[in-house]
Design a protein around this motif. Structure first.
Motif, mmCIF file in Angstrom:
data_model
loop_
_atom_site.group_PDB
_atom_site.id
_atom_site.type_symbol
_atom_site.label_atom_id
_atom_site.label_comp_id
_atom_site.label_asym_id
_atom_site.label_seq_id
_atom_site.Cartn_x
_atom_site.Cartn_y
_atom_site.Cartn_z
ATOM 1 N N ALA A 56 0.748 -1.264 -0.077
ATOM 2 C CA ALA A 56 -0.017 0.105 -0.056
ATOM 3 C C ALA A 56 1.019 1.237 -0.081
ATOM 4 O O ALA A 56 1.883 1.370 0.619
ATOM 5 N N ALA A 57 0.769 2.114 -0.864
ATOM 6 C CA ALA A 57 1.444 3.506 -1.067
ATOM 7 C C ALA A 57 0.816 4.623 -1.233
ATOM 8 O O ALA A 57 -0.337 4.637 -1.968
ATOM 9 N N LYS A 58 1.439 5.556 -0.904
ATOM 10 C CA LYS A 58 0.947 6.952 -1.446
ATOM 11 C C LYS A 58 2.089 7.953 -1.480
ATOM 12 O O LYS A 58 2.896 8.006 -0.531
ATOM 13 N N ILE A 75 1.750 -6.340 -6.336
ATOM 14 C CA ILE A 75 0.598 -5.561 -6.205
ATOM 15 C C ILE A 75 0.805 -4.431 -5.596
ATOM 16 O O ILE A 75 1.177 -4.422 -4.391
ATOM 17 N N VAL A 76 0.798 -3.353 -6.224
ATOM 18 C CA VAL A 76 0.717 -1.940 -5.376
ATOM 19 C C VAL A 76 -0.577 -1.304 -5.448
ATOM 20 O O VAL A 76 -1.110 -1.080 -6.737
ATOM 21 N N LEU A 77 -1.092 -1.130 -4.247
ATOM 22 C CA LEU A 77 -2.292 -0.345 -4.236
ATOM 23 C C LEU A 77 -1.916 1.383 -3.992
ATOM 24 O O LEU A 77 -1.565 1.551 -3.026
ATOM 25 N N ASP A 78 -2.060 2.044 -5.024
ATOM 26 C CA ASP A 78 -1.643 3.331 -5.052
ATOM 27 C C ASP A 78 -2.740 4.293 -4.747
ATOM 28 O O ASP A 78 -3.635 4.478 -5.505
ATOM 29 N N SER A 79 -2.563 5.132 -3.630
ATOM 30 C CA SER A 79 -3.914 5.841 -3.223
ATOM 31 C C SER A 79 -3.999 7.248 -3.793
ATOM 32 O O SER A 79 -3.471 8.195 -3.096
ATOM 33 N N SER A 80 -3.840 7.311 -5.032
ATOM 34 C CA SER A 80 -3.787 8.577 -5.797
ATOM 35 C C SER A 80 -2.652 9.375 -5.773
ATOM 36 O O SER A 80 -3.086 10.504 -5.351
ATOM 37 N N SER A 81 -1.497 8.980 -5.725
ATOM 38 C CA SER A 81 -0.355 9.528 -5.496
ATOM 39 C C SER A 81 -0.095 10.779 -6.507
ATOM 40 O O SER A 81 -0.672 10.431 -7.514
#
Length: 258
Positions: A11-13, A33-39
């Motif tokens: 999980a990343a931002k 799998i990278v879950l990118d919080s709208s970086s």
């Protein structure tokens, strides 16, 4: 007998400055799998270039975000990492051995963490075991506001090799996390029905320093051990101070007449 497949969830931002190193350290996995919080700093592009599958999402909280990753994963096992963590070659070998010949449904991994450039060996920071490697069909996550953690419906065992954790990069990072962590911890305490006071905040902060620097031998980490003890004291003080002030605000809130 087929080989067990491994999925890694991150999980990343706004982690463009370090996400590629994290992804490359787990290049042995069957999928990352990278879950990118709208970086807004190019994290999505950097992660894709490093070989990860990227899903751009909102931020529902750490636990719910990780659950999204578990549902997206296709491997038999899932390994949960943060962008500031790395898997060493020695840990890679141990992980592959653990899923090839499993002796549990979930594994706790130790972490070796740095504080402003120095790896900490005492102060309560090592070995810092945390559940991170779990059979996908038995994996879950708590819903804590701060520090949600992985769960497993089954047996747990420990691995020996640590995750390398580049936490608290510099003083700006320390001060930012002091604010975010004390706030998140206060929210979790309030949800549990806990109460606080000014004297509780002061006493808890003082004891946090003593626990870190004396009882957990932070003095053996040198000057940075002293700085870390002060940080723990401040975070604990502000956690209980925030809780006290949140309670005061709740008590002052007007009651709507029926």
């Amino acid at each position: 007998m087929s080989t067990a497949r491994l999925s890694v969830i991150i999980a990343a931002k706004n982690e463009a400055h370090q996400i590629s190193d994290c992804i490359r350290s787990v290049s042995f996995a069957d999928e990352v799998i990278v879950l990118d919080s709208s970086s807004v700093d190019g994290t999505e592009r950097v992660a894709r270039e490093a070989g990860a599958q990227v899903h751009v999402t909102d931020w529902p909280g750490y636990g719910p975000q990780q659950l999204r990753g578990i549902r997206l994963a296709t491997g038999d096992w899932v390994l949960s990492l943060d962008a500031d963590e790395r898997v060493s070659p020695a840990l890679k070998d141990e992980i592959l051995q653990a899923i090839r010949e499993p002796r549990a449904e979930g594994y706790r991994l130790p972490r070796h963490s740095s504080f402003c450039g120095q790896f900490i060996d005492h102060s309560g920071w090592r070995p810092d075991y945390t559940l991170r490697l779990v059979r996908r069909d038995l994996a879950g996550f708590t819903d804590h506001f701060l520090h949600a953690h992985m769960t497993v419906d089954g047996r747990k065992a420990d691995l020996r090799q640590p995750i390398i954790h580049y936490s608290y990069r510099d003083l700006d990072d320390v001060l930012d996390k002091l604010n975010r962590y004390s706030r998140g911890a206060a929210i979790d305490l309030q949800r549990k029905g806990r109460r606080s006071s000014l004297s509780r905040a002061l006493a808890s902060g003082f004891f946090a320093f003593v626990r870190t620097y004396v009882l957990r031998q932070g003095f053996r980490d040198g000057r940075m051990g002293f700085v870390l003890a002060l940080y723990n004291a401040q975070t604990t003080y502000y956690k209980y101070l925030r809780l006290w002030m949140m309670d005061r605000e709740t008590a002052k809130a007007p009651v709507n007449p029926r």
